[in-house]
Motif scaffolding. Structure first.
Motif, PDB file in Angstrom:
ATOM      1  N   GLN A  54     -33.921 -42.834  -6.820  1.00 21.65           N
ATOM      2  CA  GLN A  54     -35.089 -42.432  -7.617  1.00 21.65           C
ATOM      3  C   GLN A  54     -36.371 -43.047  -7.069  1.00 21.65           C
ATOM      4  O   GLN A  54     -37.430 -42.396  -7.058  1.00 21.65           O
ATOM      5  CB  GLN A  54     -34.870 -42.827  -9.081  1.00 21.65           C
ATOM      6  CG  GLN A  54     -33.838 -41.953  -9.784  1.00 21.65           C
ATOM      7  CD  GLN A  54     -33.451 -42.494 -11.150  1.00 21.65           C
ATOM      8  OE1 GLN A  54     -33.596 -43.690 -11.426  1.00 21.65           O
ATOM      9  NE2 GLN A  54     -32.934 -41.626 -12.012  1.00 21.65           N
ATOM     10  N   ALA A  55     -36.270 -44.291  -6.600  1.00 23.87           N
ATOM     11  CA  ALA A  55     -37.454 -44.905  -5.976  1.00 23.87           C
ATOM     12  C   ALA A  55     -37.849 -44.137  -4.726  1.00 23.87           C
ATOM     13  O   ALA A  55     -39.045 -43.946  -4.454  1.00 23.87           O
ATOM     14  CB  ALA A  55     -37.147 -46.367  -5.632  1.00 23.87           C
ATOM     15  N   ASP A  69     -36.875 -38.777   6.793  1.00 19.45           N
ATOM     16  CA  ASP A  69     -36.253 -39.040   8.096  1.00 19.45           C
ATOM     17  C   ASP A  69     -36.480 -40.482   8.528  1.00 19.45           C
ATOM     18  O   ASP A  69     -35.561 -41.164   8.994  1.00 19.45           O
ATOM     19  CB  ASP A  69     -36.832 -38.098   9.158  1.00 19.45           C
ATOM     20  CG  ASP A  69     -36.325 -36.675   8.999  1.00 19.45           C
ATOM     21  OD1 ASP A  69     -35.273 -36.500   8.355  1.00 19.45           O
ATOM     22  OD2 ASP A  69     -36.965 -35.752   9.515  1.00 19.45           O
ATOM     23  N   ALA A  70     -37.720 -40.956   8.359  1.00 15.42           N
ATOM     24  CA  ALA A  70     -38.047 -42.320   8.788  1.00 15.42           C
ATOM     25  C   ALA A  70     -37.292 -43.344   7.951  1.00 15.42           C
ATOM     26  O   ALA A  70     -36.815 -44.366   8.469  1.00 15.42           O
ATOM     27  CB  ALA A  70     -39.547 -42.546   8.674  1.00 15.42           C
ATOM     28  N   THR A  71     -37.144 -43.078   6.646  1.00 18.78           N
ATOM     29  CA  THR A  71     -36.415 -44.001   5.775  1.00 18.78           C
ATOM     30  C   THR A  71     -34.960 -44.119   6.200  1.00 18.78           C
ATOM     31  O   THR A  71     -34.408 -45.219   6.301  1.00 18.78           O
ATOM     32  CB  THR A  71     -36.500 -43.519   4.314  1.00 18.78           C
ATOM     33  OG1 THR A  71     -37.875 -43.465   3.916  1.00 18.78           O
ATOM     34  CG2 THR A  71     -35.740 -44.448   3.389  1.00 18.78           C
ATOM     35  N   LEU A  72     -34.334 -42.975   6.481  1.00 19.05           N
ATOM     36  CA  LEU A  72     -32.928 -42.992   6.875  1.00 19.05           C
ATOM     37  C   LEU A  72     -32.732 -43.636   8.244  1.00 19.05           C
ATOM     38  O   LEU A  72     -31.690 -44.241   8.508  1.00 19.05           O
ATOM     39  CB  LEU A  72     -32.366 -41.560   6.880  1.00 19.05           C
ATOM     40  CG  LEU A  72     -32.324 -40.875   5.511  1.00 19.05           C
ATOM     41  CD1 LEU A  72     -31.798 -39.454   5.636  1.00 19.05           C
ATOM     42  CD2 LEU A  72     -31.470 -41.665   4.530  1.00 19.05           C
ATOM     43  N   ARG A  73     -33.734 -43.522   9.106  1.00 18.38           N
ATOM     44  CA  ARG A  73     -33.620 -44.144  10.441  1.00 18.38           C
ATOM     45  C   ARG A  73     -33.772 -45.652  10.359  1.00 18.38           C
ATOM     46  O   ARG A  73     -33.161 -46.394  11.129  1.00 18.38           O
ATOM     47  CB  ARG A  73     -34.678 -43.584  11.392  1.00 18.38           C
ATOM     48  CG  ARG A  73     -34.339 -42.236  11.984  1.00 18.38           C
ATOM     49  CD  ARG A  73     -35.206 -41.946  13.205  1.00 18.38           C
ATOM     50  NE  ARG A  73     -36.630 -42.171  12.954  1.00 18.38           N
ATOM     51  CZ  ARG A  73     -37.466 -41.250  12.488  1.00 18.38           C
ATOM     52  NH1 ARG A  73     -37.018 -40.033  12.211  1.00 18.38           N
ATOM     53  NH2 ARG A  73     -38.744 -41.533  12.296  1.00 18.38           N
ATOM     54  N   ASP A 128     -29.653 -52.244  -2.192  1.00 16.60           N
ATOM     55  CA  ASP A 128     -30.796 -53.167  -2.080  1.00 16.60           C
ATOM     56  C   ASP A 128     -31.570 -52.909  -0.790  1.00 16.60           C
ATOM     57  O   ASP A 128     -32.819 -52.984  -0.786  1.00 16.60           O
ATOM     58  CB  ASP A 128     -30.313 -54.612  -2.104  1.00 16.60           C
ATOM     59  CG  ASP A 128     -29.823 -55.025  -3.476  1.00 16.60           C
ATOM     60  OD1 ASP A 128     -30.081 -54.303  -4.454  1.00 16.60           O
ATOM     61  OD2 ASP A 128     -29.148 -56.079  -3.570  1.00 16.60           O
ATOM     62  N   ASP A 129     -30.868 -52.611   0.298  1.00 12.40           N
ATOM     63  CA  ASP A 129     -31.538 -52.341   1.572  1.00 12.40           C
ATOM     64  C   ASP A 129     -32.365 -51.060   1.481  1.00 12.40           C
ATOM     65  O   ASP A 129     -33.486 -50.982   2.015  1.00 12.40           O
ATOM     66  CB  ASP A 129     -30.522 -52.226   2.703  1.00 12.40           C
ATOM     67  CG  ASP A 129     -29.826 -53.536   2.979  1.00 12.40           C
ATOM     68  OD1 ASP A 129     -30.379 -54.597   2.640  1.00 12.40           O
ATOM     69  OD2 ASP A 129     -28.704 -53.518   3.529  1.00 12.40           O
ATOM     70  N   LEU A 130     -31.831 -50.046   0.787  1.00  9.18           N
ATOM     71  CA  LEU A 130     -32.580 -48.805   0.620  1.00  9.18           C
ATOM     72  C   LEU A 130     -33.827 -49.040  -0.227  1.00  9.18           C
ATOM     73  O   LEU A 130     -34.919 -48.553   0.103  1.00  9.18           O
ATOM     74  CB  LEU A 130     -31.675 -47.751  -0.022  1.00  9.18           C
ATOM     75  CG  LEU A 130     -32.259 -46.351  -0.195  1.00  9.18           C
ATOM     76  CD1 LEU A 130     -32.724 -45.774   1.128  1.00  9.18           C
ATOM     77  CD2 LEU A 130     -31.236 -45.423  -0.868  1.00  9.18           C
ATOM     78  N   LEU A 131     -33.681 -49.833  -1.287  1.00 10.01           N
ATOM     79  CA  LEU A 131     -34.841 -50.141  -2.113  1.00 10.01           C
ATOM     80  C   LEU A 131     -35.900 -50.907  -1.322  1.00 10.01           C
ATOM     81  O   LEU A 131     -37.108 -50.635  -1.440  1.00 10.01           O
ATOM     82  CB  LEU A 131     -34.416 -50.988  -3.319  1.00 10.01           C
ATOM     83  CG  LEU A 131     -34.006 -50.223  -4.587  1.00 10.01           C
ATOM     84  CD1 LEU A 131     -33.411 -51.186  -5.608  1.00 10.01           C
ATOM     85  CD2 LEU A 131     -35.187 -49.477  -5.166  1.00 10.01           C
ATOM     86  N   ASP A 132     -35.473 -51.841  -0.500  1.00 14.66           N
ATOM     87  CA  ASP A 132     -36.410 -52.629   0.295  1.00 14.66           C
ATOM     88  C   ASP A 132     -37.217 -51.740   1.239  1.00 14.66           C
ATOM     89  O   ASP A 132     -38.426 -51.916   1.404  1.00 14.66           O
ATOM     90  CB  ASP A 132     -35.685 -53.705   1.082  1.00 14.66           C
ATOM     91  CG  ASP A 132     -35.155 -54.821   0.189  1.00 14.66           C
ATOM     92  OD1 ASP A 132     -35.615 -54.904  -0.969  1.00 14.66           O
ATOM     93  OD2 ASP A 132     -34.289 -55.588   0.647  1.00 14.66           O
ATOM     94  N   VAL A 133     -36.546 -50.801   1.875  1.00 14.77           N
ATOM     95  CA  VAL A 133     -37.234 -49.925   2.818  1.00 14.77           C
ATOM     96  C   VAL A 133     -38.219 -49.025   2.089  1.00 14.77           C
ATOM     97  O   VAL A 133     -39.339 -48.782   2.542  1.00 14.77           O
ATOM     98  CB  VAL A 133     -36.221 -49.086   3.613  1.00 14.77           C
ATOM     99  CG1 VAL A 133     -36.923 -47.988   4.424  1.00 14.77           C
ATOM    100  CG2 VAL A 133     -35.433 -49.978   4.562  1.00 14.77           C
ATOM    101  N   VAL A 134     -37.810 -48.500   0.924  1.00 18.60           N
ATOM    102  CA  VAL A 134     -38.708 -47.659   0.139  1.00 18.60           C
ATOM    103  C   VAL A 134     -39.918 -48.442  -0.333  1.00 18.60           C
ATOM    104  O   VAL A 134     -41.057 -47.953  -0.291  1.00 18.60           O
ATOM    105  CB  VAL A 134     -37.942 -47.060  -1.071  1.00 18.60           C
ATOM    106  CG1 VAL A 134     -38.911 -46.336  -1.998  1.00 18.60           C
ATOM    107  CG2 VAL A 134     -36.852 -46.119  -0.583  1.00 18.60           C
TER     108      VAL A 134
END
Length: 462
Positions: free
Chosen positions: A251-252, A13-17, A456-462
């Motif tokens: 996957q990350a 949830d926090a990642t998607l927010r 890239d933004d999703l990878l950065d947040v992860v």
């Protein structure tokens, strides 16, 4: 929420927010007015959104708003019809709309592939090289070879003449046993597909048809040509690279979630997940294959382990592609929601078959306003400095309306064109069910862009 469906992981949830939404669009104020130098498409988007908001409040848009709409649509048509900088696809549509030979050519072209297959099958039944080999050398065998060669070269008039000569040979008593059956040749000569293909060839020499074909060639390589094949191959490579990037980011995320929870209930990623026919609902026009899916293993106290869908990811090359895909995606979610809650379904993926619980599928949201925790569109295209507010699909529907084409055709003649001729498009926009998607286009575009992230933004947040 179905009590059989576990709550979403807090980290997910926090990642998607928090993942940046670089493609996001602002909400438009009801009194938003375009800048003086705004493009006609931007003006149309603003006017349409204001009309939608008024109708939603039970108010009717006034004449001033209608005039802004018709004026902007007239400007967009004039730009599209410009000889050098215009839109060749729209110009081809206008030419087809006003010229009967072009309309006939376009109609015949639409089914030409099917007609060519029919004639090739009929010719092979008579003159396949294997059949030729069973004949001794001579005029009959040569005529069969010529008939087959004409089909291969798409030389339809020559094919007709060759079939006619073969039929005449068939009628010669001395050669009757060595030539193809007269019935098959007669059927070929009278085949409607052959008549249509010959007519298509004749129309190709018409000057307006030649202009029509030239306009389409300016848009892109002709279907089936070497250029089109190369372009398709390049598009597939780009699509595969974008899917690989999105899958790597997902996957990350799965690895991060697994590191944060009990390893006995892990997360995993699957790709190309196909919806089984066992789900009891219509699959037509619904998304039945999902590019990448984050799965969480369900607790299995008294049954074999199964999985729940946590996040569905679709990869698109552009915002326009996602906006066009969105209705199909919603139908795909409604399809999944028809799963039997007491059943477990086997879904085929590139990673093998995975069992998914019907209860979790049934709990997936299907309303467009409730997707933020369940669906992502991944796009690796750069965010535009000035986003387009009118979707490509809405622009095309506005331009392809019959009154718009009539107005554009008037521009090619001596009679002055009046923007008031476009008022029927305004009426249809406000009243016709078939225009609902255009009326709601900005709201839909905002929803789609809200669901879009760059890998890239999703990878950065992860």
């Amino acid at each position: 929420m179905d009590k059989a469906t576990p709550p979403q992981h807090p980290l997910l949830d926090a990642t998607l927010r928090t993942v940046p939404r670089r493609y996001r669009l602002p909400e438009l104020c009801n009194d938003s007015a375009p800048a003086a130098d705004a493009s006609p498409a931007t003006t149309l988007a603003l006017v349409i959104e204001q009309a939608r908001a008024l109708l939603q409040r039970g108010e009717m848009p006034d004449a001033a708003l209608k005039d802004r709409f018709t004026g902007a649509l007239a400007r967009m048509v004039r730009e599209a019809m410009h000889a050098d900088s215009g839109d060749p696809v729209f110009q081809a549509m206008v030419l087809r709309h006003r010229a009967a030979p072009v309309r006939e050519y376009a109609s015949l072209s639409a089914r030409a592939d099917q007609d060519r297959r029919a004639i090739h099958a009929a010719v092979n039944a008579l003159a396949h090289p294997g059949k030729q080999q069973r004949l001794g050398p001579g005029p009959q065998r040569e005529a069969l070879a010529q008939l087959h060669a004409c089909a291969g070269a798409a030389a339809w008039n020559e094919l007709h003449d060759a079939a006619q000569r073969l039929l005449e040979m068939q009628q010669a008593p001395a050669l009757a046993d060595a030539t193809p059956a007269a019935r098959g040749l007669t059927q070929l000569l009278e085949h409607p597909a052959l008549a249509r293909l010959r007519r298509l060839d004749r129309l190709a020499s018409d000057p307006l048809v030649a202009q029509y074909r030239s306009l389409w060639e300016r848009y892109g390589p002709r279907s089936g040509s070497a250029g089109a094949v190369a372009q398709g191959r390049s598009s597939r490579r780009r699509g595969e690279a974008a899917e690989a990037l999105a899958t790597r980011a997902l996957q990350a995320l799965a690895q991060r979630l697994n590191a944060d929870r009990d390893a006995s209930a892990p997360y995993r990623v699957v790709t190309s997940m196909r919806v089984p026919a066992a789900i009891p609902a219509a699959h037509e026009r619904a998304k039945t294959e999902w590019d990448a899916v984050l799965l969480g293993q369900a607790a299995a106290a008294d049954a074999a382990p199964a999985w729940d869908v946590c996040l569905l990811v679709e990869v698109k090359a552009s915002v326009d592609a996602a906006a066009t895909d969105f209705p199909r995606l919603l139908r795909g979610l409604r399809l999944l929601a028809q799963a039997d809650p007491d059943d477990v379904y086997s879904f085929a993926t590139r990673q093998g078959t995975v069992p998914l619980r019907g209860a979790a599928l049934r709990a997936l949201p299907s309303a467009s306003a409730a997707l933020s925790g369940t669906v992502l569109y991944c796009c690796d295209a750069p965010a535009e400095p000035t986003p387009r507010l009118l979707s490509a699909a809405s622009r095309m529907q506005l331009l392809s309306a019959a009154p718009t084409l009539d107005f554009a055709a008037t521009l090619t003649g001596p009679t002055p064109a009046d923007a008031r001729e476009l008022e029927p498009v305004w009426v249809a926009l406000l009243e016709a069910p078939g225009w609902r998607a255009v009326l709601n286009q900005y709201a839909t575009l905002r929803q789609v862009r809200e669901l879009m992230v760059h890998p890239d933004d999703l990878l950065d947040v992860v």
